[in-house]
Design an enzyme around this catalytic site. Structure first.
Site, short mmCIF file in Angstrom:
data_model
loop_
_atom_site.label_atom_id
_atom_site.label_comp_id
_atom_site.label_asym_id
_atom_site.label_seq_id
_atom_site.Cartn_x
_atom_site.Cartn_y
_atom_site.Cartn_z
N THR A 145 0.83 -1.20 0.00
CA THR A 145 0.00 0.00 0.00
C THR A 145 0.87 1.26 0.00
O THR A 145 1.75 1.42 0.84
CB THR A 145 -0.88 0.02 1.27
OG1 THR A 145 -1.65 -1.17 1.33
CG2 THR A 145 -1.80 1.23 1.28
N GLU A 146 0.63 2.14 -0.98
CA GLU A 146 1.34 3.42 -1.07
C GLU A 146 2.86 3.26 -1.04
O GLU A 146 3.59 4.13 -0.57
CB GLU A 146 0.89 4.35 0.04
CG GLU A 146 -0.62 4.57 0.12
CD GLU A 146 -1.19 5.28 -1.09
OE1 GLU A 146 -0.44 5.99 -1.78
OE2 GLU A 146 -2.41 5.12 -1.35
N LEU A 147 3.34 2.12 -1.54
CA LEU A 147 4.77 1.79 -1.59
C LEU A 147 5.44 1.77 -0.21
O LEU A 147 6.65 1.97 -0.10
CB LEU A 147 5.53 2.76 -2.52
CG LEU A 147 5.17 2.72 -4.01
CD1 LEU A 147 6.05 3.69 -4.79
CD2 LEU A 147 5.33 1.31 -4.58
#
Length: 427
Positions: A145-147
């Protein structure tokens, strides 16, 4: 030879309706169906549908030289099935070209990697199964998630069997190093990492339609020339983007579709290729490892997780939902488990962000977002405790459930024996 690794994120949360204090205990439906449907259909019409058509055309015209990867959250896939099922066929058509790869992430686009390792693993498995069921392929590369990434997270990702992961190329982590190489986890050298090139990615995501930018307007020819001018040995350029830059965040009138249309043409002139993440993990060795003791992400200048967990409101909400995780995992109620997933989406915590104004928040301010979420969470907790009272310890519940499951297995075995004996008697 330089190569571009292009990856798009696709995610839409199930937004919550206005849930009042007096709804707690009386109304167990939490979602704003009208808003969710309206937003998804709008984004699909402006971005997903025309962008898929454009990418398919680029792949065909480039004779397979253009390649792209997608990470689509499980909750986004559910909304595709509900509001725009034709997109499944569209993504399948892209996949059949052999030039598209699907990545694995957390099913709910959640922050579980930051506070709940068992839930993190469960959601990654769920997402993998969802991709398999819809598209018939098993993702080999992980993107959180979101890197979001840290050394501790790499432990879990490695344990789950992944050997390749995408994350942010944060300056406070890389220092003088360039993101344009293959790296590896410092804890697990077998886990290779592709790091986002901030400059080239944000030229498209943030600056492309900015009239005040000194490089405006940005053309495909100029952009590829910049990439070609990077260091001679810097051979991997990772462009990690939100898919909505195509038509939604940047409207078609900005020329964003035309920009992408000409990328393969000018890349070929500079002898620059496109590669899928899995291809790069197979063909390249890590030049070095990166040490990330604290979680980083691809959001804001800080590239940390403060946009989701940076204030007392967010931390309270995150703590509260994680406190009931063990009890929820004991549940078999499908409705409860579905709500559990939807309530973990990182968006709910992002709406409570007090660092800056959130253009996409459905709330008037972060405090409204917190109050609404906590009202919903209070009702959810009541429902969980109705099945598994807080007066009963988790260990006792586990023991009771194990006994029930064992009895169920014994009954099943006895029924099979009866069927077998009945068959013998009949013969």
């Amino acid at each position: 030879m330089k190569t571009i690794c292009l990856y798009f994120q696709i995610h839409q949360p199930f937004r919550l309706r206005r849930y009042r204090f007096f709804d707690i205990g009386n109304d167990h439906y939490y979602y704003d169906d009208f808003q969710n449907g309206e937003i998804f259909k709008k984004v699909a019409d402006m971005c997903y549908i025309p962008a898929n058509k454009a990418l398919l055309d680029m792949i065909r015209k480039s004779e397979g030289r253009f390649k792209v990867a997608f990470s689509i959250s499980g909750v986004a896939l559910e909304q595709i099935e509900i509001y725009s099922p034709e997109l499944i066929d569209s993504f399948m058509e892209l996949l059949k070209t052999g030039c598209v790869e699907f990545l694995t992430e957390t099913y709910a686009h959640s922050l579980s990697s930051l506070g709940n390792q068992n839930e993190f693993k469960a959601q990654v498995r769920m997402h993998t199964e969802k991709i398999e069921s819809l598209f018939g392929v098993t993702p080999a590369v992980f993107r959180n998630t979101e890197l979001i990434y840290s050394d501790d997270i790499s432990d879990t990702v490695h344990e789950m069997g992944f050997r390749g992961m995408l994350t942010e190329g944060a300056k406070h982590v890389l220092g003088w190093k360039s993101p344009n190489y293959m790296y590896s986890s410092s804890a697990h050298p077998e886990l290779k990492l592709l790091l986002k090139n901030d400059r080239f990615s944000e030229d498209l995501s943030l600056r492309f339609a900015d009239f005040s930018w000194t490089e405006y307007p940005l053309t495909a020819e100029k952009y590829i020339a910049w990439i070609a001018s990077t260091g001679e040995t810097e051979n991997i350029i990772n462009l990690f983007l939100n898919y909505e830059i195509l038509g939604s965040l940047h409207s078609q009138a900005t020329g964003i579709f035309d920009f992408f249309k000409f990328l393969p043409l000018f890349a070929a002139k500079k002898n620059i290729t496109f590669s899928l993440p899995s291809e790069l993990f197979k063909s390249h060795e890590a030049v070095d490892s990166v040490v990330v003791p604290y979680p980083m992400s691809w959001v804001d200048e800080e590239k940390d997780c403060s946009s989701w967990l940076g204030n007392a409101l967010q931390q309270e909400a995150f703590q509260k939902i994680n406190d009931i995780s063990e009890r929820v995992r004991l549940c078999s109620d499908r409705r409860l488990l579905q709500d559990w997933l939807y309530l973990q989406s990182s968006d709910h915590f992002y709406y409570m962000n007090t660092k800056h104004y959130n253009l996409f928040s459905p709330y008037d301010n972060p405090y409204d977002a917190f109050n609404n979420y906590m009202n919903v969470l209070s009702d959810f907790i009541l429902r969980v405790e109705a099945q598994y009272p807080s007066s009963i310890e988790n260990e006792e519940l586990n023991s009771l459930l194990t006994t029930i499951r064992n009895q169920g297995y014994e009954i099943e075995q006895l029924e099979k024996k009866i069927e077998k004996l009945e068959g013998i008697i009949e013969n």
